[in-house]
Design an enzyme around this catalytic site. Structure first.
Site, PDB file in Angstrom:
ATOM      1  CG  HIS A 188      -2.116  -1.005   0.873  1.00  0.00           C
ATOM      2  ND1 HIS A 188      -1.978  -2.201   1.609  1.00  0.00           N
ATOM      3  CD2 HIS A 188      -3.342  -1.061   0.413  1.00  0.00           C
ATOM      4  CE1 HIS A 188      -2.902  -2.891   1.498  1.00  0.00           C
ATOM      5  NE2 HIS A 188      -3.618  -2.260   0.467  1.00  0.00           N
ATOM      6  CG  ASN A 189       4.016   0.852  -2.410  1.00  0.00           C
ATOM      7  OD1 ASN A 189       3.258   1.093  -3.534  1.00  0.00           O
ATOM      8  ND2 ASN A 189       4.726  -0.240  -2.200  1.00  0.00           N
ATOM      9  CG  PHE A 190       3.832   7.118  -5.083  1.00  0.00           C
ATOM     10  CD1 PHE A 190       2.791   8.306  -5.176  1.00  0.00           C
ATOM     11  CD2 PHE A 190       4.523   6.979  -6.129  1.00  0.00           C
ATOM     12  CE1 PHE A 190       2.460   9.049  -6.240  1.00  0.00           C
ATOM     13  CE2 PHE A 190       4.351   8.028  -7.116  1.00  0.00           C
ATOM     14  CZ  PHE A 190       3.340   8.688  -7.343  1.00  0.00           C
ATOM     15  CG  HIS A 247      -1.930   0.045  -4.152  1.00  0.00           C
ATOM     16  ND1 HIS A 247      -2.466  -0.743  -4.921  1.00  0.00           N
ATOM     17  CD2 HIS A 247      -2.833   0.783  -3.119  1.00  0.00           C
ATOM     18  CE1 HIS A 247      -3.673  -0.838  -4.429  1.00  0.00           C
ATOM     19  NE2 HIS A 247      -3.810  -0.143  -3.607  1.00  0.00           N
ATOM     20  CG  HIS A 268      -7.325   4.195  -2.633  1.00  0.00           C
ATOM     21  ND1 HIS A 268      -6.329   4.327  -3.864  1.00  0.00           N
ATOM     22  CD2 HIS A 268      -7.263   2.829  -2.197  1.00  0.00           C
ATOM     23  CE1 HIS A 268      -5.384   3.236  -3.779  1.00  0.00           C
ATOM     24  NE2 HIS A 268      -6.193   2.413  -2.993  1.00  0.00           N
ATOM     25  CG  ASP A 269      -4.990   2.195   0.218  1.00  0.00           C
ATOM     26  OD1 ASP A 269      -5.666   2.140   1.172  1.00  0.00           O
ATOM     27  OD2 ASP A 269      -4.628   1.359  -0.704  1.00  0.00           O
ATOM     28  CG  ASP A 325      -8.364  -0.501  -3.704  1.00  0.00           C
ATOM     29  OD1 ASP A 325      -7.101  -0.383  -3.752  1.00  0.00           O
ATOM     30  OD2 ASP A 325      -8.825  -0.660  -2.468  1.00  0.00           O
ATOM     31  CD  GLN A 337      -4.066 -13.672  -6.235  1.00  0.00           C
ATOM     32  OE1 GLN A 337      -4.376 -13.285  -5.056  1.00  0.00           O
ATOM     33  NE2 GLN A 337      -4.435 -12.742  -6.991  1.00  0.00           N
TER      34      GLN A 337
END
Length: 499
Positions: free
Chosen positions: A245-247, A249, A285-286, A395, A446
């Protein structure tokens, strides 16, 4: 140590570059920047014979003259003069920074740093007077980090702190912000197959600027370019350095949402301000995600869980951080909205970001299923649920990207999951089952996620926009087939190994 020989086409001519395996990425890029006779802040990309972008790095695969790469300047500034590589500027900055740090410790500049600075200056002079010289790397790798840092009392200190690295990204972004991005890249940016891994952070900020510009938000809402630059950089700075959940993403979600807007022609179906809400929601969003999900926040009774009464603590936090950024005068891209426009924007953005809480997934999908058969773009309630669905799809859309892109994202996600489950075990908290490294395999995680989450959601959206079948459902089915085959193979292998 072996040398890599790369054959490539640039500016209509065949060229050959040679560099050692242990060269840095910055040094390798210097070589190709010189070959392209690129300006100081131009963006370069390498394409393989299939037309896919390949990373310009020391791991670039050796090729032959028959399988040459294609090197292109994909963003340029016609007002640029000279051909001084951005990486040389960065190298000078790093050397100057290191020089000052070492000088504080030992009172003088070591000879090895003086020699490196001399080589940088020599390379720059060569580029100025002879742009078409043989592109072979100056051997900066003669000097390794251990040789340089031995002059410091603290050899473990990184050359650049995280804050300094962010400021370097900011400088590069501002230098690049006036570039004219090529039409080929602009069109590729509208697709679901875009590969984020081939772009640096400053370049991604430029591409985000392109998205806001090409959707005409700057003119429609009277956004000043400098304010947009400050806003984008501040958003970048509020994404943490964590596995998933970084930039990167953040960029992927925003790019997918941007692509969906064009693929579904939402520009003719939704108002400009609703599109503005969608893209900005995806971007924010994150924000400030800590790498541990809501279940952890609630079970660990964190400050976020206490602040938001266990109700979507992360998503509420992302919203709060987003508006904290937007309320800074230098970042306020909303300052020219009317009161009613701002109220609509704020309400819409809060709804879209809160919708990304997977605990609300079934609730939102069921709502969409009820309105989808008779969907009406003039109906406010219908539009609101569609906007939530669009952000949700963006997302969790990694599995619709090419496998070489998607699988790398899955590795990042599992790493973040495992970090959480490890911490839950350490603190004696309930362990989230699908995050337990002792119980989860990549194929199983998955196949279940695609079957029970992605396919039902993406199928409903495709009913409203049949054009998305080839962009979402078909690659999703291929991903399911791929992981199902891996799962079967894993079970067969386990069966053979049992006594």
């Amino acid at each position: 140590m072996t040398n890599r020989i790369i054959h490539f086409l640039v500016n209509g001519r065949m060229e050959r570059a040679e560099f050692r395996d242990d060269c840095s990425a910055a040094d390798v890029k210097d070589v190709f920047r010189a070959a392209a006779e690129a300006g100081p802040n131009h963006m370069l990309k390498m394409y393989n014979t299939h037309g896919s972008v390949v990373n310009i790095s020391p791991r670039l695969e050796t090729n032959s003259k028959d399988s040459f790469y294609r090197l292109e300047v994909v963003a340029s500034d016609i007002k640029s003069v000279g051909i001084m590589p951005t990486e040389l500027d960065n190298m000078e900055y790093r050397l100057n920074h290191l020089e000052s740090r070492v000088a504080e410790d030992v009172g003088k500049t070591p000879d090895i740093i003086c020699e490196l600075k001399s080589q940088v200056e020599s390379f720059k002079r060569k580029l100025q007077v002879c742009p078409s010289f043989h592109y072979q790397l100056i051997d900066f790798t003669l000097y390794n980090e251990e040789q340089i840092t031995k002059f410091s009392h603290n050899p473990q200190t990184p050359l650049l702190s995280e804050q300094e690295q962010r400021q370097l990204v900011r400088r590069n972004f501002l230098k690049m912000s006036s570039l004219q991005v090529s039409e080929e890249v602009r069109e590729h940016l509208k697709t679901s197959s875009f590969d984020n891994w081939q772009w640096e952070e400053a370049e991604m900020l430029v591409l985000l600027q392109v998205m806001f510009t090409d959707l005409e938000f700057l003119t429609a809402f009277h956004i000043e370019p400098d304010v947009l630059h400050s806003f984008l950089f501040e958003v970048y700075s509020h994404y943490n350095t964590i596995p998933f959940h970084n930039f990167h993403h953040c960029f992927c979600v925003t790019q997918m949402l941007y692509g969906l807007i064009w693929l579904t022609d939402l520009r003719s179906k939704l108002s400009k301000i609703d599109l503005f809400i969608l893209l900005t929601s995806a971007l924010c969003h994150d924000l400030d995600h800590p790498g541990y999900n809501n279940v952890y926040q609630i079970n660990a009774q964190t400050d976020l869980a206490l602040r938001y009464n266990d109700i979507s603590p992360l998503e509420n936090h992302h919203c709060a951080v987003a508006f904290g950024i937007l309320f800074k005068p230098e970042c306020n891209i909303l300052k020219n909205l009317t009161c009613s426009e701002f109220k609509h924007f704020r309400g819409g953005m809060i709804n879209c970001i809160l919708a990304t809480d997977m605990a609300r997934h079934n609730e939102i999908l069921d709502k969409f299923k009820t309105v989808q058969p008779e969907f009406d773009f003039t109906n406010k309630e219908h539009k609101e649920v569609l906007m939530k669905i669009m952000v949700k799809v963006s997302d969790i859309s990694n599995e619709t990207r090419p496998m070489m892109v998607a699988e790398r994202w899955l590795d990042c996600l599992l790493q973040e999951f495992f970090n959480q489950s490890d911490k839950e075990k350490l603190k004696g908290l309930p362990v989230t089952p699908f995050m337990d490294r002792d119980k989860v395999s990549k194929p199983t995680s998955q196949t279940n996620f695609i079957r029970f989450v992605l396919l039902p959601l993406f199928t409903e959206l495709t009913k409203l926009f049949p054009c998305l079948e080839q962009h979402l459902l078909e690659p999703l089915q291929r991903a399911l087939d791929y992981y199902s085959a891996l799962e079967r193979g894993s079970k067969e292998e386990e069966g053979h190994t049992k006594p």
